[in-house]
Design a protein around this motif. Structure first.
Motif, PDB file in Angstrom:
ATOM      1  N   ASN A 362       0.839  -1.196   0.000  1.00 60.93           N
ATOM      2  CA  ASN A 362       0.000   0.000   0.000  1.00 60.93           C
ATOM      3  C   ASN A 362       0.877   1.250   0.000  1.00 60.93           C
ATOM      4  OD1 ASN A 362      -1.865   2.148   0.866  1.00 60.93           O
ATOM      5  ND2 ASN A 362      -3.284   0.450   1.200  1.00 60.93           N
ATOM      6  N   ILE A 363       0.538   2.201  -0.835  1.00 59.06           N
ATOM      7  CA  ILE A 363       1.371   3.400  -0.979  1.00 59.06           C
ATOM      8  C   ILE A 363       1.488   4.172   0.326  1.00 59.06           C
ATOM      9  CG2 ILE A 363       1.510   5.659  -2.107  1.00 59.06           C
ATOM     10  CD1 ILE A 363       0.378   4.373  -4.625  1.00 59.06           C
ATOM     11  N   ARG A 364       0.395   4.319   1.050  1.00 59.41           N
ATOM     12  CA  ARG A 364       0.444   5.124   2.284  1.00 59.41           C
ATOM     13  C   ARG A 364       1.313   4.479   3.365  1.00 59.41           C
ATOM     14  NH1 ARG A 364      -4.915   3.076   2.561  1.00 59.41           N
ATOM     15  NH2 ARG A 364      -5.203   1.581   4.267  1.00 59.41           N
ATOM     16  N   ASP A 365       1.580   3.173   3.249  1.00 63.36           N
ATOM     17  CA  ASP A 365       2.423   2.496   4.233  1.00 63.36           C
ATOM     18  C   ASP A 365       3.906   2.783   4.046  1.00 63.36           C
ATOM     19  OD1 ASP A 365       0.225   1.342   5.466  1.00 63.36           O
ATOM     20  OD2 ASP A 365       0.234  -0.398   4.140  1.00 63.36           O
ATOM     21  N   TYR A 366       4.253   3.502   2.972  1.00 64.43           N
ATOM     22  CA  TYR A 366       5.639   3.908   2.745  1.00 64.43           C
ATOM     23  C   TYR A 366       5.976   5.189   3.492  1.00 64.43           C
ATOM     24  CZ  TYR A 366       6.354   0.503  -1.031  1.00 64.43           C
ATOM     25  OH  TYR A 366       6.503  -0.649  -1.763  1.00 64.43           O
ATOM     26  N   ALA A 367       5.012   5.803   4.145  1.00 61.70           N
ATOM     27  CA  ALA A 367       5.223   7.089   4.809  1.00 61.70           C
ATOM     28  C   ALA A 367       6.319   6.996   5.873  1.00 61.70           C
ATOM     29  CB  ALA A 367       3.919   7.563   5.448  1.00 61.70           C
ATOM     30  N   SER A 379      17.125   4.592  -3.409  1.00 62.67           N
ATOM     31  CA  SER A 379      16.945   3.799  -4.632  1.00 62.67           C
ATOM     32  C   SER A 379      15.572   4.031  -5.239  1.00 62.67           C
ATOM     33  CB  SER A 379      17.143   2.315  -4.318  1.00 62.67           C
ATOM     34  OG  SER A 379      18.428   2.066  -3.792  1.00 62.67           O
ATOM     35  N   LEU A 380      14.548   4.006  -4.395  1.00 65.20           N
ATOM     36  CA  LEU A 380      13.187   4.213  -4.899  1.00 65.20           C
ATOM     37  C   LEU A 380      13.009   5.615  -5.457  1.00 65.20           C
ATOM     38  CD1 LEU A 380      10.379   3.035  -5.279  1.00 65.20           C
ATOM     39  CD2 LEU A 380       9.828   3.686  -2.929  1.00 65.20           C
ATOM     40  N   VAL A 381      13.580   6.598  -4.797  1.00 64.57           N
ATOM     41  CA  VAL A 381      13.474   7.980  -5.274  1.00 64.57           C
ATOM     42  C   VAL A 381      14.120   8.125  -6.650  1.00 64.57           C
ATOM     43  CG1 VAL A 381      14.317  10.337  -4.890  1.00 64.57           C
ATOM     44  CG2 VAL A 381      13.281   9.067  -3.010  1.00 64.57           C
ATOM     45  N   LEU A 382      15.315   7.585  -6.827  1.00 67.13           N
ATOM     46  CA  LEU A 382      16.019   7.720  -8.105  1.00 67.13           C
ATOM     47  C   LEU A 382      15.272   7.007  -9.229  1.00 67.13           C
ATOM     48  CD1 LEU A 382      19.743   7.316  -6.974  1.00 67.13           C
ATOM     49  CD2 LEU A 382      18.592   9.396  -7.734  1.00 67.13           C
ATOM     50  N   CYS A 383      14.742   5.829  -8.950  1.00 70.02           N
ATOM     51  CA  CYS A 383      14.014   5.083  -9.978  1.00 70.02           C
ATOM     52  C   CYS A 383      12.720   5.786 -10.364  1.00 70.02           C
ATOM     53  CB  CYS A 383      13.723   3.665  -9.495  1.00 70.02           C
ATOM     54  SG  CYS A 383      15.169   2.595  -9.405  1.00 70.02           S
ATOM     55  N   LEU A 384      11.994   6.305  -9.377  1.00 70.88           N
ATOM     56  CA  LEU A 384      10.750   7.004  -9.675  1.00 70.88           C
ATOM     57  C   LEU A 384      11.005   8.304 -10.438  1.00 70.88           C
ATOM     58  CD1 LEU A 384       8.736   6.521  -6.347  1.00 70.88           C
ATOM     59  CD2 LEU A 384       8.341   5.389  -8.535  1.00 70.88           C
ATOM     60  N   ILE A 433       7.249  10.169  -3.402  1.00 71.69           N
ATOM     61  CA  ILE A 433       8.535  10.598  -2.839  1.00 71.69           C
ATOM     62  C   ILE A 433       8.323  11.490  -1.617  1.00 71.69           C
ATOM     63  CG2 ILE A 433      10.588  11.988  -3.316  1.00 71.69           C
ATOM     64  CD1 ILE A 433      10.396  10.980  -6.236  1.00 71.69           C
ATOM     65  N   LYS A 434       7.353  12.389  -1.702  1.00 75.83           N
ATOM     66  CA  LYS A 434       7.045  13.242  -0.549  1.00 75.83           C
ATOM     67  C   LYS A 434       6.637  12.395   0.651  1.00 75.83           C
ATOM     68  CE  LYS A 434       3.847  16.808   1.022  1.00 75.83           C
ATOM     69  NZ  LYS A 434       2.634  17.616   0.696  1.00 75.83           N
ATOM     70  N   LEU A 435       5.883  11.329   0.395  1.00 80.85           N
ATOM     71  CA  LEU A 435       5.425  10.448   1.463  1.00 80.85           C
ATOM     72  C   LEU A 435       6.600   9.747   2.143  1.00 80.85           C
ATOM     73  CD1 LEU A 435       2.569   9.702   2.517  1.00 80.85           C
ATOM     74  CD2 LEU A 435       2.709   7.640   1.103  1.00 80.85           C
ATOM     75  N   LEU A 436       7.619   9.407   1.352  1.00 77.02           N
ATOM     76  CA  LEU A 436       8.787   8.707   1.912  1.00 77.02           C
ATOM     77  C   LEU A 436       9.505   9.532   2.974  1.00 77.02           C
ATOM     78  CD1 LEU A 436      10.366   7.256  -1.375  1.00 77.02           C
ATOM     79  CD2 LEU A 436       9.009   6.020   0.300  1.00 77.02           C
ATOM     80  N   PHE A 437       9.446  10.855   2.855  1.00 76.91           N
ATOM     81  CA  PHE A 437      10.199  11.736   3.755  1.00 76.91           C
ATOM     82  C   PHE A 437       9.334  12.343   4.853  1.00 76.91           C
ATOM     83  CE2 PHE A 437      12.744  11.489  -0.079  1.00 76.91           C
ATOM     84  CZ  PHE A 437      14.020  11.317   0.435  1.00 76.91           C
ATOM     85  N   THR A 438       8.193  11.745   5.107  1.00 74.06           N
ATOM     86  CA  THR A 438       7.350  12.185   6.214  1.00 74.06           C
ATOM     87  C   THR A 438       8.048  11.893   7.538  1.00 74.06           C
ATOM     88  OG1 THR A 438       5.325  11.833   4.958  1.00 74.06           O
ATOM     89  CG2 THR A 438       5.129  11.879   7.356  1.00 74.06           C
ATOM     90  N   ILE A 448       5.991   0.995   9.335  1.00 80.65           N
ATOM     91  CA  ILE A 448       7.235   1.751   9.423  1.00 80.65           C
ATOM     92  C   ILE A 448       7.728   1.817  10.873  1.00 80.65           C
ATOM     93  CG2 ILE A 448       8.278   4.028   9.089  1.00 80.65           C
ATOM     94  CD1 ILE A 448       7.835   2.494   6.520  1.00 80.65           C
ATOM     95  N   GLN A 449       6.811   1.925  11.817  1.00 81.38           N
ATOM     96  CA  GLN A 449       7.201   1.966  13.224  1.00 81.38           C
ATOM     97  C   GLN A 449       7.899   0.677  13.649  1.00 81.38           C
ATOM     98  OE1 GLN A 449       3.762   2.979  15.563  1.00 81.38           O
ATOM     99  NE2 GLN A 449       3.353   4.869  14.422  1.00 81.38           N
ATOM    100  N   ASN A 450       7.476  -0.456  13.069  1.00 81.13           N
ATOM    101  CA  ASN A 450       8.076  -1.760  13.399  1.00 81.13           C
ATOM    102  C   ASN A 450       9.122  -2.194  12.385  1.00 81.13           C
ATOM    103  OD1 ASN A 450       6.353  -1.938  15.610  1.00 81.13           O
ATOM    104  ND2 ASN A 450       4.762  -3.000  14.441  1.00 81.13           N
ATOM    105  N   TYR A 451       9.471  -1.299  11.464  1.00 83.34           N
ATOM    106  CA  TYR A 451      10.416  -1.627  10.389  1.00 83.34           C
ATOM    107  C   TYR A 451      11.809  -1.827  10.984  1.00 83.34           C
ATOM    108  CZ  TYR A 451      12.409  -1.330   5.651  1.00 83.34           C
ATOM    109  OH  TYR A 451      13.037  -1.593   4.459  1.00 83.34           O
ATOM    110  N   LYS A 452      12.448  -2.947  10.641  1.00 80.78           N
ATOM    111  CA  LYS A 452      13.759  -3.264  11.211  1.00 80.78           C
ATOM    112  C   LYS A 452      14.750  -3.575  10.101  1.00 80.78           C
ATOM    113  CE  LYS A 452      11.975  -5.160  15.561  1.00 80.78           C
ATOM    114  NZ  LYS A 452      11.920  -6.364  16.439  1.00 80.78           N
ATOM    115  N   VAL A 453      15.888  -2.892  10.132  1.00 80.42           N
ATOM    116  CA  VAL A 453      17.026  -3.202   9.269  1.00 80.42           C
ATOM    117  C   VAL A 453      18.269  -3.162  10.133  1.00 80.42           C
ATOM    118  CG1 VAL A 453      16.024  -2.326   7.132  1.00 80.42           C
ATOM    119  CG2 VAL A 453      17.250  -0.764   8.632  1.00 80.42           C
ATOM    120  N   SER A 454      19.362  -3.709   9.599  1.00 80.75           N
ATOM    121  CA  SER A 454      20.600  -3.711  10.376  1.00 80.75           C
ATOM    122  C   SER A 454      21.166  -2.300  10.450  1.00 80.75           C
ATOM    123  CB  SER A 454      21.623  -4.653   9.724  1.00 80.75           C
ATOM    124  OG  SER A 454      22.023  -4.145   8.465  1.00 80.75           O
TER     125      SER A 454
END
Length: 494
Positions: A362-367, A379-384, A433-438, A448-454
């Motif tokens: 879902n697009i809004r879940d990228y916020a 990567s997503l910003v450059l491709c879009l 892209i604007k949503l990504l930088f919220t 996003i709150q539970n998003y985990k990366v190293s």
């Protein structure tokens, strides 16, 4: 014995396809002998076969055009570039599927077999030179695609997508075969493309009503494969319901193969009727650009948004086909198609990676993704941005060259509509892209709150991330190196 001698004489021309056939056999044998369900050897065999085929095809690049196997196949530089595109697509799509298959615990062997078989069918389709071979190659590509769309057979949405794809694909193939049958009858029983033209001239049926009807049937059949409006209905549902790595594969391979088929069919069979079929293509391209972009604005699913985006993108590519009578028409189409492959697969790599980590598209879940994963966000910003045609990325140079060639060829209305709809596409890409930088916590979703990366977020750690970076680099740097790419493309005319 005679057939074996013919194979030794002409087999070198289809050596890339022979290597893929050998890899299919080896994959089946390894699966039978191995106790592991998803042995890494299967990936190694498939990727090695694809890389080897690409290398061989590059060595054959400057060979003279040739008709082989009783004129069943025609090998030339124009066909070779589309065969190369298909191999590149498959080479990028297989690494995208590794983590997905491990996560979903689906069968690996079948997936690789379908991918390689679809690639094989597409490559044969690019150089098929008679109606029977064209249909067999098209069905080889189509049946493998239907099976891939229903690869996750326990998923209801995947089953629905498969049924829609199968029914509409079967209908389009029937329409295409009807067009073939008309040409076969009107030409006096010829199936080889050049002989059909001679047969139509001999029977004085070249400019007949029947020939124009067959042209329309061929256009409808190919229009389905290209997702041109109004033959696009299958695209959003199949994109949404199919596994995301499969959608990434569909989004480029079906268009490359169908585009090669359309260009060869119409240029060989209807060379003196180019005004008519150019007009028909223009009539299909205009609503594809308008409808694709306007409906993409309203989508809430990333995959459905990219489905409508792909419909508009093929409308842009048709400009290069229509402008083919100019010196740079086909070169602009080929250049943009190469750039589009990397832009599109790079975007899908980001979607696959995000989907595996969150379980949503879902697009809004990228916020707010930028606060958790800078590498994926960049990567997503450059491709879009590249898909939208923002300078100095390669997508902007590809579109500029494409539109410039269309304008020089006199397609003023088509290019004007393309420019207007490109602005619309920039809007919905920038909205994501604007949503990504919220940064506001109240706007962050639970994903996003539970998003985990190293902690080492800028270092690629999986095959998806490596493929994503390759596609991002290829979507950026070719803009600087656009002149050599154009020069190579200009040498691929008939």
């Amino acid at each position: 014995m005679k057939d074996f001698n013919l194979f030794l004489l002409y087999g070198n021309s289809i050596l890339p396809e022979c290597i893929l056939i050998l890899s299919l056999i080896v994959t089946i044998i390894i699966d039978l002998l191995s106790n592991e369900k998803n042995t890494p050897w299967l990936y190694l065999v498939s990727l090695t076969a694809l890389v080897t085929s690409i290398v061989i095809l590059l060595f054959q690049w400057k060979e003279e055009p040739v008709l082989i196997f009783s004129e069943t196949f025609q090998i030339n530089s124009f066909n070779n570039i589309f065969r190369l595109f298909l191999l590149i697509c498959s080479l990028l799509c297989i690494p995208l599927s590794i983590d997905y298959i491990q996560c979903t615990k689906t069968a690996l062997t079948e997936f690789l077999l379908f991918i390689l078989t679809a690639t094989l069918g597409g490559m044969f389709l690019c150089c098929a030179n008679d109606l029977v071979t064209i249909f067999v190659a098209l069905e080889c590509l189509g049946l493998s695609s239907y099976l891939l769309s229903g690869y996750t057979k326990k998923d209801v949405r995947s089953n629905e997508a498969t049924m829609k794809y199968l029914l509409m694909g079967g209908a389009s193939s029937s329409i295409l075969v009807y067009g073939f049958s008309l040409l076969y009858g009107l030409s006096g029983g010829e199936i080889q493309l050049q002989r059909i033209v001679n047969g139509l001239l001999t029977t004085q049926m070249y400019n007949s009503t029947g020939m124009f009807i067959s042209m329309i049937f061929l256009l409808v059949g190919v229009g389905f494969k290209l997702s041109l409006v109004p033959f696009h209905q299958w695209t959003p549902d199949v994109y949404e319901g199919s596994p995301t790595p499969v959608v990434a594969f569909f989004s480029v391979t079906s268009k490359v193969a169908a585009l090669a088929l359309a260009i060869r069919l119409f240029n060989i069979l209807f060379p003196s009727s180019s005004t008519e079929w150019h007009l028909l293509l223009e009539i299909l391209a205009i609503p594809s650009m308008i409808l694709g972009n306007f409906i993409a604005v309203t989508q809430i699913s990333m995959k459905r948004m990219l489905a409508y985006s792909s419909i508009s993108q093929i409308g842009y590519i048709i400009i290069g086909v229509i402008a083919a009578e100019s010196n740079n028409g086909y070169a602009s189409m080929i250049t943009y198609m190469l750039i589009y492959i990397f832009m599109n697969l790079g975007t899908f790599a980001c979607i696959i990676l995000f989907g595996l980590r969150t379980g949503t598209d879902n697009i809004r879940d990228y916020a707010g993704l930028s606060t958790k994963d800078p590498l994926l966000t960049l990567s997503l910003v450059l491709c879009l941005l590249s898909l939208g045609g923002i300078p100095p990325l390669s997508g902007s140079f590809g579109k500029l060259y494409l539109f410039w060639c269309g304008w020089k060829a006199g397609s003023y209305l088509l290019v004007s509509i393309a420019l207007f709809t490109s602005v619309i596409s920039i809007y919905y890409y920038l909205k994501i892209i604007k949503l990504l930088f919220t940064n506001q916590n109240r706007q962050l979703t639970i994903y996003i709150q539970n998003y985990k990366v190293s902690s080492y977020v800028l270092i690629p750690k999986s095959s998806i991330e490596i493929t994503m970076i390759v596609c991002v680099v290829a979507s950026t740097l070719p803009g600087i190196l656009i002149n050599p790419i154009i020069a190579i493309a200009q040498n691929t005319f008939f």
